[in-house]
Write an enzyme that holds these catalytic residues in place. Structure first.
Site, PDB file in Angstrom:
ATOM      1  N   LYS A  42       3.330   5.979  -5.485  1.00 53.15           N
ATOM      2  CA  LYS A  42       3.448   4.509  -5.486  1.00 53.15           C
ATOM      3  C   LYS A  42       3.116   3.846  -4.151  1.00 53.15           C
ATOM      4  O   LYS A  42       3.581   2.745  -3.851  1.00 53.15           O
ATOM      5  CB  LYS A  42       4.843   4.038  -5.963  1.00 53.15           C
ATOM      6  CG  LYS A  42       5.368   4.676  -7.223  1.00 53.15           C
ATOM      7  CD  LYS A  42       4.323   4.882  -8.279  1.00 53.15           C
ATOM      8  CE  LYS A  42       3.786   3.618  -8.897  1.00 53.15           C
ATOM      9  NZ  LYS A  42       2.606   3.950  -9.755  1.00 53.15           N
ATOM     10  N   THR A  91      -3.288  14.104  -3.591  1.00 50.51           N
ATOM     11  CA  THR A  91      -2.053  14.893  -3.663  1.00 50.51           C
ATOM     12  C   THR A  91      -0.812  14.098  -3.266  1.00 50.51           C
ATOM     13  O   THR A  91      -0.880  13.203  -2.417  1.00 50.51           O
ATOM     14  CB  THR A  91      -2.152  16.159  -2.774  1.00 50.51           C
ATOM     15  OG1 THR A  91      -0.961  16.920  -2.946  1.00 50.51           O
ATOM     16  CG2 THR A  91      -2.328  15.832  -1.299  1.00 50.51           C
ATOM     17  N   HIS A  92       0.295  14.460  -3.911  1.00 51.21           N
ATOM     18  CA  HIS A  92       1.610  13.956  -3.492  1.00 51.21           C
ATOM     19  C   HIS A  92       2.447  15.087  -2.902  1.00 51.21           C
ATOM     20  O   HIS A  92       3.650  14.962  -2.744  1.00 51.21           O
ATOM     21  CB  HIS A  92       2.370  13.369  -4.688  1.00 51.21           C
ATOM     22  CG  HIS A  92       1.781  12.106  -5.237  1.00 51.21           C
ATOM     23  ND1 HIS A  92       1.263  11.110  -4.454  1.00 51.21           N
ATOM     24  CD2 HIS A  92       1.660  11.656  -6.516  1.00 51.21           C
ATOM     25  CE1 HIS A  92       0.826  10.115  -5.223  1.00 51.21           C
ATOM     26  NE2 HIS A  92       1.048  10.430  -6.469  1.00 51.21           N
ATOM     27  N   ARG A 114       3.515   3.501   2.558  1.00 47.92           N
ATOM     28  CA  ARG A 114       3.892   2.133   2.170  1.00 47.92           C
ATOM     29  C   ARG A 114       5.365   1.936   2.472  1.00 47.92           C
ATOM     30  O   ARG A 114       6.141   2.906   2.429  1.00 47.92           O
ATOM     31  CB  ARG A 114       3.644   1.964   0.671  1.00 47.92           C
ATOM     32  CG  ARG A 114       3.905   0.565   0.143  1.00 47.92           C
ATOM     33  CD  ARG A 114       3.688   0.498  -1.371  1.00 47.92           C
ATOM     34  NE  ARG A 114       3.694  -0.872  -1.833  1.00 47.92           N
ATOM     35  CZ  ARG A 114       3.616  -1.224  -3.122  1.00 47.92           C
ATOM     36  NH1 ARG A 114       3.509  -0.289  -4.069  1.00 47.92           N
ATOM     37  NH2 ARG A 114       3.638  -2.494  -3.474  1.00 47.92           N
ATOM     38  N   SER A 122       8.406  -0.143  -7.057  1.00 45.80           N
ATOM     39  CA  SER A 122       7.223   0.226  -7.814  1.00 45.80           C
ATOM     40  C   SER A 122       7.496   1.497  -8.629  1.00 45.80           C
ATOM     41  O   SER A 122       7.112   1.609  -9.800  1.00 45.80           O
ATOM     42  CB  SER A 122       6.052   0.460  -6.840  1.00 45.80           C
ATOM     43  OG  SER A 122       4.897   0.850  -7.520  1.00 45.80           O
ATOM     44  N   ASP A 215      -7.014  -7.783  -7.903  1.00 47.42           N
ATOM     45  CA  ASP A 215      -7.380  -8.466  -9.155  1.00 47.42           C
ATOM     46  C   ASP A 215      -8.542  -7.767  -9.861  1.00 47.42           C
ATOM     47  O   ASP A 215      -8.531  -7.612 -11.081  1.00 47.42           O
ATOM     48  CB  ASP A 215      -7.733  -9.928  -8.883  1.00 47.42           C
ATOM     49  CG  ASP A 215      -6.517 -10.694  -8.397  1.00 47.42           C
ATOM     50  OD1 ASP A 215      -5.390 -10.226  -8.685  1.00 47.42           O
ATOM     51  OD2 ASP A 215      -6.678 -11.724  -7.712  1.00 47.42           O
ATOM     52  N   VAL A 216      -9.510  -7.346  -9.073  1.00 47.55           N
ATOM     53  CA  VAL A 216     -10.665  -6.660  -9.675  1.00 47.55           C
ATOM     54  C   VAL A 216     -10.213  -5.333 -10.279  1.00 47.55           C
ATOM     55  O   VAL A 216     -10.562  -4.989 -11.411  1.00 47.55           O
ATOM     56  CB  VAL A 216     -11.774  -6.417  -8.609  1.00 47.55           C
ATOM     57  CG1 VAL A 216     -12.907  -5.585  -9.184  1.00 47.55           C
ATOM     58  CG2 VAL A 216     -12.290  -7.738  -8.067  1.00 47.55           C
ATOM     59  N   MET A 217      -9.384  -4.609  -9.545  1.00 44.23           N
ATOM     60  CA  MET A 217      -8.959  -3.296 -10.046  1.00 44.23           C
ATOM     61  C   MET A 217      -8.072  -3.426 -11.275  1.00 44.23           C
ATOM     62  O   MET A 217      -8.134  -2.628 -12.190  1.00 44.23           O
ATOM     63  CB  MET A 217      -8.261  -2.499  -8.947  1.00 44.23           C
ATOM     64  CG  MET A 217      -9.256  -1.981  -7.916  1.00 44.23           C
ATOM     65  SD  MET A 217      -8.575  -0.728  -6.823  1.00 44.23           S
ATOM     66  CE  MET A 217      -8.384   0.671  -7.912  1.00 44.23           C
ATOM     67  N   PHE A 237      -0.178   1.382 -13.073  1.00 43.26           N
ATOM     68  CA  PHE A 237      -0.746   1.775 -11.778  1.00 43.26           C
ATOM     69  C   PHE A 237      -1.275   0.539 -11.054  1.00 43.26           C
ATOM     70  O   PHE A 237      -1.601   0.573  -9.880  1.00 43.26           O
ATOM     71  CB  PHE A 237      -1.883   2.789 -11.954  1.00 43.26           C
ATOM     72  CG  PHE A 237      -1.405   4.160 -12.350  1.00 43.26           C
ATOM     73  CD1 PHE A 237      -0.384   4.783 -11.642  1.00 43.26           C
ATOM     74  CD2 PHE A 237      -1.970   4.830 -13.413  1.00 43.26           C
ATOM     75  CE1 PHE A 237       0.066   6.047 -11.990  1.00 43.26           C
ATOM     76  CE2 PHE A 237      -1.533   6.095 -13.774  1.00 43.26           C
ATOM     77  CZ  PHE A 237      -0.516   6.705 -13.066  1.00 43.26           C
ATOM     78  N   ARG A 239       0.201  -2.974 -11.100  1.00 40.35           N
ATOM     79  CA  ARG A 239       1.271  -3.807 -11.622  1.00 40.35           C
ATOM     80  C   ARG A 239       1.255  -5.164 -10.927  1.00 40.35           C
ATOM     81  O   ARG A 239       0.731  -6.124 -11.466  1.00 40.35           O
ATOM     82  CB  ARG A 239       2.616  -3.071 -11.427  1.00 40.35           C
ATOM     83  CG  ARG A 239       3.798  -3.660 -12.169  1.00 40.35           C
ATOM     84  CD  ARG A 239       5.052  -2.868 -11.848  1.00 40.35           C
ATOM     85  NE  ARG A 239       5.356  -2.887 -10.416  1.00 40.35           N
ATOM     86  CZ  ARG A 239       6.144  -3.771  -9.824  1.00 40.35           C
ATOM     87  NH1 ARG A 239       6.747  -4.698 -10.538  1.00 40.35           N
ATOM     88  NH2 ARG A 239       6.367  -3.714  -8.523  1.00 40.35           N
ATOM     89  N   GLY A 241       0.908  -5.351  -7.078  1.00 40.77           N
ATOM     90  CA  GLY A 241       0.046  -5.204  -5.904  1.00 40.77           C
ATOM     91  C   GLY A 241       0.407  -6.120  -4.755  1.00 40.77           C
ATOM     92  O   GLY A 241      -0.468  -6.654  -4.082  1.00 40.77           O
TER      93      GLY A 241
HETATM   94  P1  A3P Z   1       3.261  -2.205  -7.503  1.00 43.64           P
HETATM   95  O1  A3P Z   1       3.961  -1.404  -8.563  1.00 43.64           O
HETATM   96  O2  A3P Z   1       4.184  -2.668  -6.406  1.00 43.64           O
HETATM   97  O3  A3P Z   1       2.442  -3.306  -8.045  1.00 43.64           O
HETATM   98  P2  A3P Z   1      -0.081   4.486  -6.656  1.00 43.64           P
HETATM   99  O4  A3P Z   1      -1.509   4.293  -6.991  1.00 43.64           O
HETATM  100  O5  A3P Z   1       0.137   5.290  -5.426  1.00 43.64           O
HETATM  101  O6  A3P Z   1       0.685   4.955  -7.842  1.00 43.64           O
HETATM  102  O7  A3P Z   1       0.502   3.044  -6.243  1.00 43.64           O
HETATM  103  C1  A3P Z   1       0.641   2.053  -7.188  1.00 43.64           C
HETATM  104  C2  A3P Z   1       0.947   0.746  -6.484  1.00 43.64           C
HETATM  105  O8  A3P Z   1      -0.234   0.274  -5.822  1.00 43.64           O
HETATM  106  C3  A3P Z   1       1.343  -0.337  -7.487  1.00 43.64           C
HETATM  107  O9  A3P Z   1       2.241  -1.186  -6.769  1.00 43.64           O
HETATM  108  C4  A3P Z   1       0.005  -1.000  -7.734  1.00 43.64           C
HETATM  109  O10 A3P Z   1       0.091  -2.286  -8.297  1.00 43.64           O
HETATM  110  C5  A3P Z   1      -0.557  -1.023  -6.331  1.00 43.64           C
HETATM  111  N1  A3P Z   1      -2.012  -1.208  -6.300  1.00 43.64           N
HETATM  112  C6  A3P Z   1      -2.952  -0.609  -7.079  1.00 43.64           C
HETATM  113  N2  A3P Z   1      -4.176  -1.064  -6.770  1.00 43.64           N
HETATM  114  C7  A3P Z   1      -4.022  -1.957  -5.777  1.00 43.64           C
HETATM  115  C8  A3P Z   1      -4.937  -2.793  -5.054  1.00 43.64           C
HETATM  116  N3  A3P Z   1      -6.241  -2.785  -5.288  1.00 43.64           N
HETATM  117  N4  A3P Z   1      -4.421  -3.610  -4.110  1.00 43.64           N
HETATM  118  C9  A3P Z   1      -3.096  -3.647  -3.860  1.00 43.64           C
HETATM  119  N5  A3P Z   1      -2.179  -2.897  -4.525  1.00 43.64           N
HETATM  120  C10 A3P Z   1      -2.639  -2.054  -5.467  1.00 43.64           C
END
Ligand code: A3P
Length: 276
Positions: A42, A91-92, A114, A122, A215-217, A237, A239, A241
Site C-alpha cells: 500500500k 516485492t514486499h 509511504r 489504505s 486520475d489516468v491510472m 489498488f 482508491r 491516491g
Molecule cells: P489509497 O488506498 O490511499 O488510495 P500499492 O500499489 O502499493 O498497493 O498502493 C496502493 C495505494 O497507492 C492506494 O492508496 C492507491 O490509490 C495509491 N495509488 C495508486 N496509483 C496511484 C497514483 N498514480 N498516484 C497516487 N496514488 C496512487
C-alpha cells in the site's frame, strides 16, 4: 518465514510458503540486470510499476498489465527463472528475507515508502476489498492488528527500518517516497530514469508523469488488476491516491498512540514522513 503472512493463507491460494523459501534458497539466481521494486504493501507499488515500465520501454504508454504478473513472491521460482531479461521484480519481502544474491550481484533496487498512517488506512480498505481475505473487521480492529504488525508482510516499522538501515548507503538502491512523488512526479520519475542510466529529455519525463498520475491510472484500473479479486468493481489498488486520508479513520487517541510507537522508533533512523 511463513509467519510474515499471517493473513496470507487466503492469498495466493494454496501457497506453501516454506516450500517457496526453500526453492528461493536453493534455485534462485539473481541477474545483474534485474531491477527489484521493494515496498511495504500500500505504499505506491502499482504506481511505480507503471512509470518504471515507461522508463524501461522509452515511451509514455501505459503498460496495461497487472503488477501482480511481475510479483516476485507470487510466482514459483522456476517461473521467475523463465522470465526474459531484464526482469522487473516487484516485492514486499522484508529485507532479511531477500536473497543475498541480489545484493552481491549489485542489482538495482528501488524502495518505495509511504507515511504509515496512510499505509494503515489504505491497507484497511485493501483487506476489506479483496474477497479472498474474507476480512470484515472494523477500523478499530484493523488498527490494532496494524500496530501489532499482524498484517500482510508483518510490522511496517521493521520492514521500513530494515530496508533503510541496510541500504541507505548502497549506491544501487534508490529510495522514493510516495509523498514526494505526489508533490513532484516529474522530478521523481526523472530521478528514477537517471538512476537507471537513461538520458531521456524532459518532455518525455513530463509525458510519463502526466500518464501515470492518479486520475489516468484509475481510469485504466481494470487493465491493471487481476480479474475477480475485488468484492466490488471499484479498483482498490487505485482508491483515493491522496496524502492525509488517514484523518478520515484515526481517532485523536489512535493518532496519539500511533505517534508514540512509530515516531519514537523512527527518531534515530533519520527517516521522516510527511502526513499531510
Ligand atoms: P489509497 O488506498 O490511499 O488510495 P500499492 O500499489 O502499493 O498497493 O498502493 C496502493 C495505494 O497507492 C492506494 O492508496 C492507491 O490509490 C495509491 N495509488 C495508486 N496509483 C496511484 C497514483 N498514480 N498516484 C497516487 N496514488 C496512487
Amino acid at each position: 518465514r511463513g509467519h510474515l503472512w499471517p493473513t496470507m493463507e487466503l492469498w495466493p491460494k494454496g501457497y506453501d510458503w516454506n516450500k517457496w523459501f526453500e526453492e528461493l534458497d536453493n534455485n534462485f539466481a539473481a541477474r545483474p540486470d534485474d531491477l527489484y521494486i521493494a515496498s511495504f504493501p500500500k505504499s505506491g507499488h502499482h504506481w511505480s510499476f507503471e512509470f518504471i515500465n515507461m522508463i524501461y520501454n522509452g515511451n509514455a504508454d501505459s503498460v496495461n498489465k497487472s503488477k501482480l504478473e511481475n510479483f516476485f513472491e507470487m510466482h514459483e521460482i522456476r517461473e521467475i527463472e523463465e522470465m526474459p531479461s531484464p526482469r522487473i521484480l516487484m516485492t514486499h519481502l522484508p529485507y532479511d528475507t531477500m536473497p543475498q544474491d541480489v545484493i552481491n550481484k549489485k542489482c538495482k533496487i528501488i524502495c518505495i515508502m509511504r507515511n504509515p498512517k496512510d499505509v494503515c488506512a489504505s491497507h484497511f480498505n485493501h483487506v476489506r476489498g479483496i474477497a479472498e481475505y474474507k476480512y470484515d473487521g472494523d477500523w478499530n480492529h484493523f488498527f490494532e492488528l496494524f500496530l501489532k504488525g499482524e498484517v500482510e508482510n508483518g510490522p511496517w516499522l521493521s520492514h521500513v527500518k530494515d530496508w533503510w538501515t541496510h541500504c541507505k548507503d548502497n549506491p544501487n538502491v534508490l529510495f522514493l517516497k510516495y509523498e514526494d512523488m505526489k508533490h513532484d512526479l516529474f522530478a521523481n520519475i526523472k530521478r528514477v530514469g537517471e538512476f537507471l542510466g537513461k538520458t531521456y529529455d524532459d518532455d518525455l519525463y513530463r509525458k510519463m508523469a502526466e500518464n501515470s498520475n492518479f486520475d489516468v491510472m484509475k481510469k485504466n484500473a481494470k487493465a491493471k488488476e487481476l480479474p475477480g479479486i475485488f468484492k466490488t468493481t471499484d479498483g482498490t489498488f487505485f482508491r483515493k491516491g491522496k496524502i492525509g486520508d488517514w484523518k478520515n479513520y484515526f481517532t485523536v487517541a489512535q493518532n496519539e498512540r500511533f505517534d508514540a510507537v512509530i515516531e519514537k522508533e523512527l527518531k534515530d533512523t533519520g527517516l521522516k514522513f510527511q502526513y499531510e
